[in-house]
Enzyme design. Sequence first.
Site, PDB file in Angstrom:
ATOM      1  N   LYS A  75       0.836  -1.207   0.000  1.00  0.00           N
ATOM      2  CA  LYS A  75       0.000   0.000   0.000  1.00  0.00           C
ATOM      3  C   LYS A  75       0.868   1.254   0.000  1.00  0.00           C
ATOM      4  O   LYS A  75       0.606   2.209  -0.735  1.00  0.00           O
ATOM      5  CB  LYS A  75      -0.907   0.002   1.244  1.00  0.00           C
ATOM      6  CG  LYS A  75      -2.083  -0.954   1.144  1.00  0.00           C
ATOM      7  CD  LYS A  75      -2.845  -0.990   2.444  1.00  0.00           C
ATOM      8  CE  LYS A  75      -4.069  -1.891   2.351  1.00  0.00           C
ATOM      9  NZ  LYS A  75      -5.061  -1.404   1.370  1.00  0.00           N
ATOM     10  N   LEU A  76       1.912   1.240   0.832  1.00  0.00           N
ATOM     11  CA  LEU A  76       2.790   2.411   0.918  1.00  0.00           C
ATOM     12  C   LEU A  76       3.568   2.619  -0.383  1.00  0.00           C
ATOM     13  O   LEU A  76       3.740   3.753  -0.839  1.00  0.00           O
ATOM     14  CB  LEU A  76       3.763   2.251   2.094  1.00  0.00           C
ATOM     15  CG  LEU A  76       3.125   2.328   3.486  1.00  0.00           C
ATOM     16  CD1 LEU A  76       4.088   1.828   4.551  1.00  0.00           C
ATOM     17  CD2 LEU A  76       2.690   3.761   3.803  1.00  0.00           C
TER      18      LEU A  76
ATOM     19  N   ARG B  44       6.906 -10.331  29.945  1.00  0.00           N
ATOM     20  CA  ARG B  44       6.958  -9.010  30.599  1.00  0.00           C
ATOM     21  C   ARG B  44       5.560  -8.497  30.903  1.00  0.00           C
ATOM     22  O   ARG B  44       5.300  -7.923  31.939  1.00  0.00           O
ATOM     23  CB  ARG B  44       7.674  -8.043  29.648  1.00  0.00           C
ATOM     24  CG  ARG B  44       8.485  -7.006  30.341  1.00  0.00           C
ATOM     25  CD  ARG B  44       9.435  -6.229  29.451  1.00  0.00           C
ATOM     26  NE  ARG B  44       8.922  -5.731  28.210  1.00  0.00           N
ATOM     27  CZ  ARG B  44       9.375  -6.095  27.016  1.00  0.00           C
ATOM     28  NH1 ARG B  44      10.334  -6.997  26.930  1.00  0.00           N
ATOM     29  NH2 ARG B  44       8.872  -5.572  25.908  1.00  0.00           N
TER      30      ARG B  44
ATOM     31  N   ARG C 115       8.410   0.666   9.072  1.00  0.00           N
ATOM     32  CA  ARG C 115       8.891   2.016   9.410  1.00  0.00           C
ATOM     33  C   ARG C 115       9.038   2.824   8.131  1.00  0.00           C
ATOM     34  O   ARG C 115       9.638   2.353   7.159  1.00  0.00           O
ATOM     35  CB  ARG C 115      10.227   1.901  10.138  1.00  0.00           C
ATOM     36  CG  ARG C 115      10.730   3.215  10.670  1.00  0.00           C
ATOM     37  CD  ARG C 115      11.923   3.021  11.565  1.00  0.00           C
ATOM     38  NE  ARG C 115      11.571   2.379  12.818  1.00  0.00           N
ATOM     39  CZ  ARG C 115      12.433   1.697  13.575  1.00  0.00           C
ATOM     40  NH1 ARG C 115      13.680   1.554  13.187  1.00  0.00           N
ATOM     41  NH2 ARG C 115      12.047   1.139  14.709  1.00  0.00           N
TER      42      ARG C 115
ATOM     43  N   GLU D 264       2.185  -2.639  13.095  1.00  0.00           N
ATOM     44  CA  GLU D 264       2.573  -1.332  13.637  1.00  0.00           C
ATOM     45  C   GLU D 264       3.311  -0.548  12.558  1.00  0.00           C
ATOM     46  O   GLU D 264       4.284  -1.047  11.992  1.00  0.00           O
ATOM     47  CB  GLU D 264       3.486  -1.485  14.860  1.00  0.00           C
ATOM     48  CG  GLU D 264       3.813  -0.124  15.472  1.00  0.00           C
ATOM     49  CD  GLU D 264       4.859  -0.181  16.581  1.00  0.00           C
ATOM     50  OE1 GLU D 264       4.476  -0.009  17.741  1.00  0.00           O
ATOM     51  OE2 GLU D 264       6.049  -0.396  16.264  1.00  0.00           O
TER      52      GLU D 264
ATOM     53  N   ALA E 201      16.548   8.403  16.594  1.00  0.00           N
ATOM     54  CA  ALA E 201      16.047   7.166  17.210  1.00  0.00           C
ATOM     55  C   ALA E 201      17.025   6.003  17.033  1.00  0.00           C
ATOM     56  O   ALA E 201      17.216   5.208  17.959  1.00  0.00           O
ATOM     57  CB  ALA E 201      14.673   6.805  16.620  1.00  0.00           C
TER      58      ALA E 201
HETATM   59  P1  0O2 Z   1      11.884  -2.660  18.179  1.00  0.00           P
HETATM   60  O1  0O2 Z   1      13.123  -3.482  18.124  1.00  0.00           O
HETATM   61  O2  0O2 Z   1      12.019  -1.377  17.419  1.00  0.00           O
HETATM   62  O3  0O2 Z   1      10.650  -3.402  17.855  1.00  0.00           O
HETATM   63  P2  0O2 Z   1       2.922  -1.272  23.700  1.00  0.00           P
HETATM   64  O4  0O2 Z   1       3.419  -2.060  22.495  1.00  0.00           O
HETATM   65  O5  0O2 Z   1       1.870  -0.260  23.325  1.00  0.00           O
HETATM   66  O6  0O2 Z   1       2.573  -2.137  24.815  1.00  0.00           O
HETATM   67  P3  0O2 Z   1       5.442  -0.055  23.610  1.00  0.00           P
HETATM   68  O7  0O2 Z   1       6.076  -1.277  23.015  1.00  0.00           O
HETATM   69  O8  0O2 Z   1       6.287   0.743  24.576  1.00  0.00           O
HETATM   70  O9  0O2 Z   1       4.110  -0.428  24.292  1.00  0.00           O
HETATM   71  O10 0O2 Z   1       4.922   0.882  22.421  1.00  0.00           O
HETATM   72  P4  0O2 Z   1       5.493   2.202  21.819  1.00  0.00           P
HETATM   73  O11 0O2 Z   1       5.690   3.277  22.833  1.00  0.00           O
HETATM   74  O12 0O2 Z   1       4.548   2.536  20.714  1.00  0.00           O
HETATM   75  O13 0O2 Z   1       6.939   1.815  21.265  1.00  0.00           O
HETATM   76  C1  0O2 Z   1       7.098   0.780  20.380  1.00  0.00           C
HETATM   77  C2  0O2 Z   1       8.304   0.979  19.500  1.00  0.00           C
HETATM   78  O14 0O2 Z   1       8.569   2.356  19.272  1.00  0.00           O
HETATM   79  C3  0O2 Z   1       9.605   0.425  20.055  1.00  0.00           C
HETATM   80  O15 0O2 Z   1       9.686  -0.927  19.780  1.00  0.00           O
HETATM   81  C4  0O2 Z   1      10.640   1.252  19.292  1.00  0.00           C
HETATM   82  O16 0O2 Z   1      10.779   0.776  17.954  1.00  0.00           O
HETATM   83  C5  0O2 Z   1       9.969   2.603  19.221  1.00  0.00           C
HETATM   84  N1  0O2 Z   1      10.300   3.428  20.387  1.00  0.00           N
HETATM   85  C6  0O2 Z   1       9.473   3.792  21.383  1.00  0.00           C
HETATM   86  N2  0O2 Z   1      10.100   4.576  22.258  1.00  0.00           N
HETATM   87  C7  0O2 Z   1      11.365   4.726  21.814  1.00  0.00           C
HETATM   88  C8  0O2 Z   1      12.502   5.449  22.295  1.00  0.00           C
HETATM   89  O17 0O2 Z   1      12.473   6.108  23.329  1.00  0.00           O
HETATM   90  N3  0O2 Z   1      13.637   5.360  21.543  1.00  0.00           N
HETATM   91  C9  0O2 Z   1      13.722   4.635  20.389  1.00  0.00           C
HETATM   92  N4  0O2 Z   1      14.880   4.612  19.742  1.00  0.00           N
HETATM   93  N5  0O2 Z   1      12.664   3.933  19.921  1.00  0.00           N
HETATM   94  C10 0O2 Z   1      11.497   3.977  20.612  1.00  0.00           C
HETATM   95  P5  0O2 Z   1      10.561  -1.927  20.600  1.00  0.00           P
HETATM   96  O18 0O2 Z   1       9.767  -3.174  20.788  1.00  0.00           O
HETATM   97  O19 0O2 Z   1      11.087  -1.266  21.848  1.00  0.00           O
HETATM   98  O20 0O2 Z   1      11.814  -2.237  19.716  1.00  0.00           O
END
Ligand code: 0O2
Length: 232
Positions: free
Chosen positions: A45-46, A81, A102, A164, A176
Site C-alpha cells: 500500500k505504501l 513481561r 517504518r 505497527e 532514534a
Molecule cells: P523494536 O526493536 O524497534 O521493535 P505497547 O506495544 O503499546 O505495549 P510499547 O512497546 O512501549 O508499548 O509501544 P510504543 O511506545 O509505541 O513503542 C514501540 C516501538 O517504538 C519500540 O519498539 C521502538 O521501535 C519505538 N520506540 C518507542 N520509544 C522509543 C525510544 O524512546 N527510543 C527509540 N529509539 N525507539 C522507541 P521496541 O519493541 O522497543 O523495539
Amino acid sequence: MLTARAQRTLESIDGRTLDEMRALRDDTERFMLRYKFGMDEVITKLSILREEFSQTHDYNPIEHISSRLKSLDSVIAKMQRKGIEPTFDSIRETITDIAGVRVTCSFVTDAYRLAELLTAQRDIRVLKVKDYIAEPKENGYQSLHLIVEVPVFLSSGAHPVAVEVQIRTIAMDFWASLEHKIYYKYDRQVPQELLDGLTDAAHTAAELDARMERLHREVHGAPSYERGRVAI
Ligand code: 0O2
C-alpha cells in the site's frame, strides 16, 4: 549436531508428545507467517502511494520504507513481561507490534499526510494511534505510531492482522537509531549526562525539521495536495 545428552532426551520423548511438539511448531510458523503477509500488504500500500504520488504530484513524500518481523524470542519476552497467557489468541490481542513497518519522510507534514492516506483506505482499520510527534516522549523520541489492522486473504478466508506503522522524518529516524544503539550499548543503564545530551539532540532535530520544511516551502510553495490541485 545434537549432544549425546540431547539425543538421549529426544529418544525418551514419546511419539504423542513429539507429534504435539511438531503441531505446535507448525501452528507457530503459521501464526508468524500471517504477520509477514500483513506486513507485506502494508508495504505494498505504501509503495503504491509513493509511486502514485511521484507520478501525480511530481513529489515523493517517502524517503525510505523498512520492515521487521519480531523474533519469536522477543515475542515470548514481551509476553512474559506483560504477563500474557501463552495462547495465540491472547498474543494476537495484546502484542500488536509483531509486524512492524517504518517509513521515513522528508517533512513532518508528509508524515501526517501519509498517515491520513493510509488510514483512509477502506480495508484498513485503525486500532491505535500514538502521536509522539505532537507529544514527544520525555527523552525526546518523536514518531507517529499507528497500529492498523489489515485483512490477509488465505485459502481459509480473510484474516485481520495487526501491523505497527512508525512514520517519522529523517532527522527523527537518525536520532532514534542512535539512541537505540546507545541504549543497548549501555545495557539500558545510560549515564544521565548522555541522556541529557540525547534529549538536547532531539530538540535540535525537531528544530532542524521545522527549518528544513520552512525552507522547502519558500522554494517550492505548499505541496500541491495542500493547494487542492489534485484530489486523492
Ligand atoms: P523494536 O526493536 O524497534 O521493535 P505497547 O506495544 O503499546 O505495549 P510499547 O512497546 O512501549 O508499548 O509501544 P510504543 O511506545 O509505541 O513503542 C514501540 C516501538 O517504538 C519500540 O519498539 C521502538 O521501535 C519505538 N520506540 C518507542 N520509544 C522509543 C525510544 O524512546 N527510543 C527509540 N529509539 N525507539 C522507541 P521496541 O519493541 O522497543 O523495539
